[in-house]
Design a protein around this motif. Structure first.
Motif, PDB file in Angstrom:
ATOM      1  N   LEU A1096       0.830  -1.209   0.000  1.00 53.81           N
ATOM      2  CA  LEU A1096       0.000   0.000   0.000  1.00 53.81           C
ATOM      3  C   LEU A1096       0.863   1.257   0.000  1.00 53.81           C
ATOM      4  N   GLU A1097       1.961   1.230   0.744  1.00 48.15           N
ATOM      5  CA  GLU A1097       2.830   2.403   0.790  1.00 48.15           C
ATOM      6  C   GLU A1097       3.456   2.707  -0.571  1.00 48.15           C
ATOM      7  N   ALA A1098       3.735   1.667  -1.355  1.00 49.30           N
ATOM      8  CA  ALA A1098       4.383   1.878  -2.650  1.00 49.30           C
ATOM      9  C   ALA A1098       3.473   2.593  -3.639  1.00 49.30           C
ATOM     10  N   PHE A1099       2.168   2.521  -3.455  1.00 47.94           N
ATOM     11  CA  PHE A1099       1.223   3.106  -4.410  1.00 47.94           C
ATOM     12  C   PHE A1099       0.463   4.271  -3.768  1.00 47.94           C
ATOM     13  N   GLN A1100       1.195   5.142  -3.099  1.00 41.66           N
ATOM     14  CA  GLN A1100       0.600   6.329  -2.503  1.00 41.66           C
ATOM     15  C   GLN A1100       0.775   7.528  -3.434  1.00 41.66           C
ATOM     16  N   PRO A1101      -0.229   8.390  -3.521  1.00 41.27           N
ATOM     17  CA  PRO A1101      -0.092   9.583  -4.376  1.00 41.27           C
ATOM     18  C   PRO A1101       0.772  10.637  -3.697  1.00 41.27           C
ATOM     19  N   THR A1102       1.183  11.612  -4.456  1.00 40.44           N
ATOM     20  CA  THR A1102       1.976  12.699  -3.878  1.00 40.44           C
ATOM     21  C   THR A1102       1.147  13.551  -2.929  1.00 40.44           C
ATOM     22  N   ASP A1103      -0.138  13.640  -3.177  1.00 42.80           N
ATOM     23  CA  ASP A1103      -1.001  14.447  -2.320  1.00 42.80           C
ATOM     24  C   ASP A1103      -2.390  13.825  -2.300  1.00 42.80           C
ATOM     25  N   ILE A1104      -2.951  13.665  -1.105  1.00 45.36           N
ATOM     26  CA  ILE A1104      -4.289  13.087  -0.953  1.00 45.36           C
ATOM     27  C   ILE A1104      -5.303  14.211  -0.824  1.00 45.36           C
ATOM     28  N   PRO A1105      -6.295  14.268  -1.695  1.00 45.00           N
ATOM     29  CA  PRO A1105      -7.330  15.320  -1.590  1.00 45.00           C
ATOM     30  C   PRO A1105      -8.252  15.073  -0.399  1.00 45.00           C
ATOM     31  N   VAL A1106      -7.957  15.715   0.695  1.00 49.53           N
ATOM     32  CA  VAL A1106      -8.745  15.508   1.916  1.00 49.53           C
ATOM     33  C   VAL A1106     -10.168  15.997   1.733  1.00 49.53           C
ATOM     34  N   ASP A1107     -10.360  17.004   0.890  1.00 47.84           N
ATOM     35  CA  ASP A1107     -11.702  17.565   0.705  1.00 47.84           C
ATOM     36  C   ASP A1107     -12.671  16.537   0.134  1.00 47.84           C
ATOM     37  N   SER A1108     -12.171  15.582  -0.643  1.00 47.02           N
ATOM     38  CA  SER A1108     -13.067  14.571  -1.218  1.00 47.02           C
ATOM     39  C   SER A1108     -13.526  13.558  -0.184  1.00 47.02           C
ATOM     40  N   PHE A1109     -12.950  13.609   1.020  1.00 43.36           N
ATOM     41  CA  PHE A1109     -13.379  12.725   2.111  1.00 43.36           C
ATOM     42  C   PHE A1109     -13.889  13.578   3.266  1.00 43.36           C
ATOM     43  N   LEU A1124      -3.461   4.576   4.409  1.00 44.91           N
ATOM     44  CA  LEU A1124      -2.843   3.938   3.249  1.00 44.91           C
ATOM     45  C   LEU A1124      -3.892   3.480   2.236  1.00 44.91           C
ATOM     46  N   PHE A1125      -5.003   2.963   2.708  1.00 45.22           N
ATOM     47  CA  PHE A1125      -6.066   2.559   1.779  1.00 45.22           C
ATOM     48  C   PHE A1125      -6.651   3.770   1.052  1.00 45.22           C
ATOM     49  N   ILE A1126      -6.791   4.865   1.760  1.00 44.26           N
ATOM     50  CA  ILE A1126      -7.285   6.081   1.100  1.00 44.26           C
ATOM     51  C   ILE A1126      -6.308   6.522   0.022  1.00 44.26           C
ATOM     52  N   GLY A1127      -5.005   6.494   0.344  1.00 39.04           N
ATOM     53  CA  GLY A1127      -4.000   6.896  -0.639  1.00 39.04           C
ATOM     54  C   GLY A1127      -3.991   6.008  -1.860  1.00 39.04           C
ATOM     55  N   VAL A1128      -4.061   4.702  -1.663  1.00 36.10           N
ATOM     56  CA  VAL A1128      -4.080   3.778  -2.801  1.00 36.10           C
ATOM     57  C   VAL A1128      -5.300   4.031  -3.672  1.00 36.10           C
ATOM     58  N   TYR A1129      -6.448   4.250  -3.037  1.00 37.07           N
ATOM     59  CA  TYR A1129      -7.658   4.492  -3.830  1.00 37.07           C
ATOM     60  C   TYR A1129      -7.515   5.773  -4.643  1.00 37.07           C
ATOM     61  N   CYS A1130      -7.003   6.833  -4.024  1.00 35.76           N
ATOM     62  CA  CYS A1130      -6.837   8.095  -4.755  1.00 35.76           C
ATOM     63  C   CYS A1130      -5.831   7.951  -5.900  1.00 35.76           C
ATOM     64  N   PHE A1131      -4.785   7.138  -5.680  1.00 31.46           N
ATOM     65  CA  PHE A1131      -3.781   6.936  -6.712  1.00 31.46           C
ATOM     66  C   PHE A1131      -4.393   6.290  -7.949  1.00 31.46           C
ATOM     67  N   PHE A1132      -5.124   5.202  -7.767  1.00 37.75           N
ATOM     68  CA  PHE A1132      -5.708   4.511  -8.920  1.00 37.75           C
ATOM     69  C   PHE A1132      -6.903   5.274  -9.484  1.00 37.75           C
ATOM     70  N   GLU A1133      -7.585   6.048  -8.658  1.00 37.42           N
ATOM     71  CA  GLU A1133      -8.680   6.865  -9.173  1.00 37.42           C
ATOM     72  C   GLU A1133      -8.140   7.936 -10.120  1.00 37.42           C
ATOM     73  N   ASP A1134      -6.972   8.482  -9.800  1.00 37.93           N
ATOM     74  CA  ASP A1134      -6.363   9.472 -10.688  1.00 37.93           C
ATOM     75  C   ASP A1134      -5.969   8.837 -12.026  1.00 37.93           C
ATOM     76  N   ILE A1135      -5.478   7.605 -11.980  1.00 36.29           N
ATOM     77  CA  ILE A1135      -5.151   6.894 -13.218  1.00 36.29           C
ATOM     78  C   ILE A1135      -6.414   6.651 -14.040  1.00 36.29           C
ATOM     79  N   LEU A1136      -7.497   6.291 -13.369  1.00 40.48           N
ATOM     80  CA  LEU A1136      -8.765   6.079 -14.088  1.00 40.48           C
ATOM     81  C   LEU A1136      -9.219   7.366 -14.767  1.00 40.48           C
TER      82      LEU A1136
END
Length: 1480
Positions: A1096-1109, A1124-1136
């Protein structure tokens, strides 16, 4: 028992009262009974009067020969005394008699006389017994006798009943026919009981049910409770009394409370009686309380450490024996009371955490399991579920077995049976627990009987057809053999039964079997008993027979056995337990066995490959004796002379042709300084030695293992092989002119040469990647850099060779020799790719035969098959393989016969110029070689370390050097994906098929792969980021740059290389997403939490949009699992979000990855609360998982609403993407706040607006808000809505069925009815769509799912019947609305039959039956609720879907709009009938 009472007993006269007794010698003072004043002078007169009264009644008191003589008619005797004492005229007579009796018994001898039985009577009757049955004097005599009790408290322990006066008195109070005043007597008895000595107290308490009978007061229970609190030793008689007394419900509950309070304080020896009382007193009202209190308060002191138990068991024998008694009491109580078992099962089912389970819980399950049927199956299911969930752990079982060995031994068979059930499970945890039970039983019970039972059961498991079960058993046998080899030797005759199943074992299991027997043989050789060495001799004999067998299957068994023996007997690090002469003898026997194996393998290359691979595997784990290493070194000395050729100044000394083929040096990484080359062409073209290349990769594997072992991990001695060139056919033969001139044999040589070259490079990567992955200081930094560069070049060579080979196999199909025969010779399952290959050949043969039969009817019998079937030209085959031409394209499935060499030559001569050459496409997507991929040598996990080579920063992602390496990393990512596929358990596969089917990948284990991928997480993230950045920028690299990079690696004719840059970037992204998803489902990530956190740590974004949560308060702190789960979700959501602009496929894969992230978060953090799922936007969302669910639904909705049709991108249309859209829609529905409301909206509003015209979708986009709903995807939408609506109805059926047994409130009932109404609206809308859409597939799905819906709806009728009185309008409306769908379904069925639509007719019978059942259920519902007048049944008119009457039916009159009634009564407006035919 009869109770007699007087209204007011007459007071005794003062003159006739007896004197007080003398003070007792007992330490305890006598009770202070009220006594009248007496005179000593009157005592003789009272005794005489008493004697006279008895004499008058026929009893002689003063009998010199023994007890008083009673008359023969005792009833007359008692009746006479009762009459005398009841007369009012002689009221003083009773007092005189009682006073005289009291004076008479002052003498101990007289008291014994009146208490003794009279021998003259027929029954053993005493005088006191008969006087106590005289009602007027009963109470006085009872008080008098109770006054005498304290005088006889002091007695010698162990005396007989005749000598113990106190016990004699208590005996006379038992089983009286009646008690005159039970309350007074009970109070006096309790007073005496409170001061009685312990032995008499137990006697009285135990006799209470026989003394006081059915008259029980709360004072008795209170007194017993107080005594129990003061002295716990009386617990057994107290419980015995409670069991036998006739207590009412209130007193029974009080007694139960008293017993429960004693669980913690009672002595262990009394615990079985207490438990038996509690369990037998269980009723439906108190059983939960009893079970709960026993589980909470009963403590077992079983020993948890098996090692310490054997030293302490002797000192703890009393405690252990008491626990055994407790278990026996529990088992006997549970056997015949089913209510207890049901409550225990219910209680234990509710435990979900390991800390909630105790030793008593495990014992309760085991005890119920011991009792056998009818709940045995239920116990097995519960036990396995709790083991798999981790609630029942091994430490609890150790306490059960090691702390109560005698009880376990008496029930040994039940433990064996439970272990057998667990070991046969598919779940790995259950099998491990079953193995643990066997191991603990083997360690804890050393007697021959127990161990024979255990080993016999294990051998039975070995014969199972469950491969997981067999593997677990053999793994456990290996552990036992390593620890208890000497103890297993006496049971070798039992263990030998395993050898009967050798033919069915996989390679992995063969290793385990022969390791067990090798360990036993090694132990037998070290044993002084000569008879024990027989197992060693027998093993050698079996192995030699297998080696010499001509069948490869048996040879493989013998080779595995041989090398396991070598590993055990030839281990250089093992401490010898025998003499030096014995060691020399063993070494000589090993060498002889090795020579025999090699000689027998020379007849079969596959057998020799197995020998080399097995030997290399052994050398990678241990160092063998010096003599063995010298022998293998001499054997490998032939490698250079057999496979290598010398070079002079970088050129071949002998440039002669081979089979008419000229050769070139390919892929020379060392340039002119290379002294050798791999002579592939000469060996491949030589008919006598062509097979030698088949053993080349495995031979090199063994060579590299020996080199690494003898040189401290370094491969410096053979590093020239990494860069040496390969002598292969000249590149001119891959041009059209060169290919045209080749014969079939020469083309086979070309293909085989490339095949062997590719596998040679695979083994080079396997060997030298370990130098980088495990340096350990064995190579210098300069050497490391050189090796790294050459590995990348070799990987580029491998990609080029496999792409070129794929083209050749497409042009000239041939079966490649197997270089990794394990999967090919496996007995249990055949490799999936081998099955595909056979199926393809069978299909081709079948199509040829079918074509032959058709053409034979048209043409003469002399016509050949080639003349009958249409043959694609060689130009077509070249185009499919990548040749750049302008001719017509090849059909999708060319016949293999079209690729014959002679026909290809003719086609080439006619249609192709000689300058055209094969175009090598990278990446190569041709399936021609995929069917034979299992024959290749596998890449080992250490090759994945090449993925960590690049060090790319964000500013230099456009570096051409790195971009040129992306195809190499793509190749390794695909290999990693395939490896992960093979290791993911079958039950954890994703619902949507992603990637290739799993295959055999070299025999590595999960632990090896997990250890390799630990360090790959940052590299995977880097490759994904880089590929996405390149896709977003859209810059194209000139093909010349790609060709130059391939030319640097020594690849010939790089001008024909065509690299699809965008395809490479997209595939890299997809493969990383695949690998990430598969890693989350690996078993290793469940057991190792740190591994999951690293991923999970390896797939963290540079910045997590706290406002979306915003609804997640407080926001998790960095470093936590939630964060870490929030970061992973934001990372792949940005790719989507980025993928939506250029690739539908990549966006879909991102969505599936997001779904898996949410599923993992739900598993590791918590489940979605029911309150949150009811309403999506009402109130703040509490918790991380609900927030992620909501965002996942938003992402799915975004994909459905996105405009994908764009001619400038790869998204030309949504054709062939229906299954993807279907999965996106399913995710959208499942993650919505209210699935039923959204389903209602889509089915009733959105779907009717869609058009089924064959357009690209632009026209549909203007009609509704979902561009993904078009003619190409309409079928997927329609099917998904049907499935989800049916799933919702089935959930509602379960809910209303469970609430039917409870008191459902009116508001909840109305809510359920409205939810059912929504599903009815959906099915009506979906079915009625068939009136405007005439596709047969849509009609077929409507009939299929419509029938299923009606079937499920029938299960709701009990609920409707129960609430129709209170919710009449809602229920009636439900049935009326559903009729709109049933009419359409009837019409669809009739029309399909009339039009002979065979795709639909198979679904009609089941649907028609469901419709008929629905009709009669409605009729029964209305008749049972006194609304039968609302129902009638008539005949349907034959109409089509548009409502027009079909002329196939004739009517008598023109009133076709009316329906003939069968039954109808007036008064009320009838409900609209369901127009089902009376006889469909």
């Amino acid at each position: 028992m009869v109770f007699l009472s007087r209204k007011k007993p007459p007071p005794p006269p003062p003159s006739s009262s007896s004197a007080p007794p003398p003070p007792s010698s007992s330490a305890a003072p006598p009770p202070k009974f009220p006594q009248a004043q007496k005179k000593s002078a009157d005592e003789p007169d009272a005794v005489e009067k008493m004697t006279a009264i008895l004499a008058e009644a026929g009893c002689t008191l003063n009998n010199p020969y023994g007890p008083p003589c009673l008359p023969s008619d005792l009833h007359a005797f008692r009746r006479h005394l009762t009459t005398r004492f009841s007369s009012c005229s002689v009221s003083d007579l009773r007092s005189v008699f009682v006073a005289g009796f009291s004076s008479y018994i002052q003498s101990p001898s007289n008291l014994r006389r009146v208490l003794s039985t009279c021998s003259s009577t027929k029954r053993d009757e005493s005088l006191v017994r008969n006087l106590l049955l005289v009602s007027p004097i009963q109470l006085d005599l009872q008080e008098t006798l109770l006054e005498k009790l304290p005088e006889y408290f002091d007695v010698v322990s162990g005396c007989s009943l005749e000598e113990d006066v106190a016990r004699l008195i208590i005996k006379h109070f038992r089983w009286l026919d009646f008690i005159v005043n039970p309350d007074v007597f009970t109070d006096k008895l309790m007073e005496v009981l409170s001061i009685s000595p312990p032995h008499l107290k137990k006697e009285i308490i135990g006799s209470l049910p026989e003394i006081i009978g059915d008259h029980i007061s709360s004072a008795v229970v209170d007194s017993l409770e107080k005594m129990l609190q003061e002295d716990s030793s009386v617990v057994v008689p107290v419980l015995d009394s409670f069991s036998n007394l006739n207590l009412d419900d209130q007193l029974q509950e009080q007694a139960l409370t008293v017993a429960i309070s004693c669980i913690r304080t009672i002595d262990a020896e009394h615990m079985p009686y207490l438990l038996r009382f509690l369990l037998l007193a269980a009723t439906q009202a108190n059983v939960r309380r009893i079970i709960s209190q026993i589980r909470q308060q009963l403590k077992f002191t079983g020993i948890s450490q098996p090692c310490a138990s054997q030293n302490k068991l002797k000192g703890k024998a009393p405690a252990y024996n008491s626990e055994g008694s407790i278990l026996h009491a529990l088992r006997s109580s549970l056997r015949f009371k089913n209510i207890l078992c049901q409550e225990i099962i219910k209680e234990l089912n509710g435990l979900e955490k390991p800390r909630d389970f105790k030793v008593i819980d495990v014992w309760l399950l085991i005890l119920m399991y011991m009792n056998g049927d009818p709940i045995r199956k239920s116990i097995e299911k519960i036990f396995k579920k709790k083991v798999v969930d981790g609630c029942i752990q091994e430490a609890l079982l150790d306490q059960c077995i090691c702390g109560n060995k005698e009880f376990v031994k008496d029930n040994f068979g039940s433990f064996i049976s439970l272990a057998e059930h667990l070991l046969s499970s598919k779940e790995e945890k259950a099998r491990e627990f079953g193995s643990h039970i066997y191991t603990r039983l083997f360690e804890g019970f050393a007697d021959n009987y127990s161990r024979q039972e255990i080993l016999g059961a294990l051998v039975t498991h070995v014969g199972s057809d469950n491969k997981f079960e067999v593997s677990s058993v053999l793994e456990m046998m290996t552990v036992l053999a390593k620890k208890y080899a000497q103890q297993l030797l006496p049971f070798s005759s039992h263990i030998n039964g395993i050898l009967d199943y050798l033919e069915g074992f996989t390679v992995e299991n063969l290793h385990k079997v022969y390791e067990v027997f090798s360990l036993l043989a090694l132990s037998a050789r070290a044993s002084p008993d000569s008879f024990r060495s027989s197992i060693s001799n027998e093993l050698m004999m079996i192995v030699r027979k297998q080696i010499s067998h001509p069948d490869l299957k048996y040879q493989k068994m013998g080779l595995v056995g041989t090398l396991r023996i070598v590993s055990s007997l030839g281990d250089a690090t093992s401490v010898p337990d025998c003499s030096s002469s014995q060691q020399v003898s063993d070494c000589g026997e090993i060498l002889e066995l090795l020579k025999t194996s090699v000689d027998s393998c020379r007849q079969s290359n596959l057998a020799l490959i197995i020998f080399y691979d097995e030997f290399a595997a052994i050398l990678s784990q241990k160092l063998l004796q010096l003599e063995i290493m010298e022998w293998i070194g001499k054997h490998l000395g032939e490698f250079e002379s057999l496979f290598l050729a010398d070079l002079e100044n970088g050129e071949m000394a002998n440039k002669s042709s081979y089979s008419g083929l000229e050769g070139d040096l390919w892929m020379n990484l060392d340039g002119s300084i290379s002294p050798i080359c791999l002579n592939i062409l000469a060996l491949a073209s030589s008919s006598s030695e062509s097979c030698c290349l088949q053993i080349l990769p495995s031979n090199f594997l063994l060579l590299s293992s020996v080199e690494r072992l003898t040189n401290g991990g370094s491969l410096a001695g053979i590093d020239a092989l990494l860069g040496c060139p390969l002598h292969l056919p000249s590149s001119k033969y891959f041009a059209a002119a060169g290919w045209q001139s080749l014969t079939k044999k020469q083309r086979e040589i070309l293909s085989l040469s490339l095949y062997y070259a590719a596998n040679w490079i695979r083994e080079l990567l396997n060997a030298f990647s370990s130098q980088i992955d495990k340096r350990d200081g064995c190579i210098s930094q300069a050497t490391e850099k050189d090796v790294t560069t050459k590995l990348l070049m070799r990987l580029r060579n491998l990609i080029f060779l496999e792409s070129l080979l794929s083209n050749l196999i497409t042009l000239s199909p041939q079966s490649l020799p197997e270089l990794h025969p394990y999967s090919a010779t496996s007995q249990h399952t055949e490799h999936p790719e081998r099955k595909n290959e056979k199926r393809k050949l069978q299909d081709d043969d079948a199509s040829q035969r079918k074509g032959n039969m058709k053409n034979k009817l048209k043409k003469s019998k002399q016509s050949s098959v080639d003349e009958h079937l249409r043959q694609p030209t060689i130009l077509d085959a070249f185009k499919k393989a990548g040749v750049v031409t302008s001719q017509t394209q090849l059909h999708e499935n060319p016949s293999p016969s079209s690729l014959d060499g002679r026909i290809a030559s003719g086609s080439m001569h006619e249609t192709c110029s000689g300058d055209e050459s094969l175009s090598v496409k990278i990446p190569q997507l041709s399936p021609a070689l995929a069917a034979q991929r299992f024959k290749f040598r596998p890449l080992l996990p250490q090759c994945l370390s090449i993925l960590k080579f690049p060090k790319v920063q964000s500013q230099n992602i456009r570096n051409p050097e790195y971009k040129a390496e992306l195809p190499l990393y793509l190749y390794l990512l695909q290999d990693l994906h395939t490896k992960l596929d093979s290791l993911v358990p079958p039950g954890k596969l994703l619902p949507f098929k992603r990637g290739n089917p799993p295959g055999y990948l070299g025999g590595f284990k999960l632990v090896e792969l997990v250890s390799q991928i630990k360090g790959l997480f940052p590299s995977l993230r880097m490759h994904l980021n880089t590929a996405m950045s390149l896709l977003i920028k859209g810059e194209e690299t000139p093909q010349t740059i790609w060709r130059d990079e391939f030319a640097k690696a020594g690849n010939p004719n790089t001008s024909n290389i065509v690299v699809s840059e965008s395809l490479i970037y997209t595939m890299v992204c997809k493969e990383v997403l695949f690998c990430f998803s598969k890693m989350l489902t690996l078993p290793g990530f469940e057991t190792d939490k740190s591994l999951l956190l690293d991923l999970l740590e390896a797939f963290q974004p540079t910045d997590i949009p706290v406002d979306s949560f915003a609804d997640l308060q407080p926001f998790p702190s960095p470093g936590t699992k939630d964060y870490l789960f929030i970061g992973v979700y934001c990372f792949f959501e940005d790719i989507l979000n980025n993928a939506c602009s250029f690739s539908f496929d990549l966006a879909f894969e991102c969505l599936l990855t997001l779904q898996l992230v949410v599923t993992s978060a739900q598993k590791y953090i918590g489940k979605v609360s029911e309150e949150v799922t009811k309403k999506r936007y009402v109130g703040p969302i509490q918790g991380l998982v609900p927030s992620l669910h909501a965002k996942l639904g938003t992402s799915a909705e975004k994909l459905l609403r996105h405009e994908w049709i764009d001619e400038t991108t790869d998204n030309k249309s949504l054709k062939n993407k229906g299954e993807m859209v279907q999965n996106i829609l399913r995710i959208y529905l499942e993650t919505s706040g209210s699935t039923s409301d959204l389903l209602d909206e889509l089915a009733c509003t959105i779907l009717p607006q869609a058009s089924l015209s064959k357009s690209t979708g632009e026209e549909d986009a203007h009609d509704h808000e979902f561009p993904t709903l078009c003619s190409a995807t309409f079928r997927g939408w329609y099917k998904t809505l049907h499935e989800e609506n049916l799933a919702i109805l089935n959930k509602l059926v379960k809910v209303v069925s469970s609430e039917k047994r409870q008191n459902c409130q009116s508001e909840a009932t109305e809510a359920h009815l409205r939810d059912i109404q929504k599903t009815v609206n959906v099915i009506v809308s979906l079915v009625n769509l068939c009136r405007s859409h005439d596709k047969v597939t849509i009609h077929g799905m409507a009939i299929k799912y419509g029938g299923k819906y009606v079937d499920s709806f029938l299960k709701v009728f009990d609920f409707l019947e129960a609430h129709i009185q209170d919710h009449n309008e809602l229920v009636i409306q439900l049935v009326k609305d559903l009729q709109k769908a049933t009419r359409t379904l009837q019409t669809l069925c009739s029309e399909a039959k009339g039009m002979k639509q065979t795709a639909i007719t198979s679904k009609i019978p089941a649907t028609k039956r469901s419709l008929e059942r629905f009709l009669f259920h409605v009729k029964a519902l209305l008749h049972t609720t006194s609304r039968g007048s609302n129902f009638w049944m008539g005949s349907l008119k034959h109409k089509d879907l548009r409502g027009q009457i079909v002329s196939s039916q004739a009517y008598v009159d023109n009133e076709t709009d009316e329906v003939e009634e069968e039954t109808m009564s007036g008064g009320e407006d009838p409900m609209e009938a369901d127009e089902l035919p009376s006889s469909p």
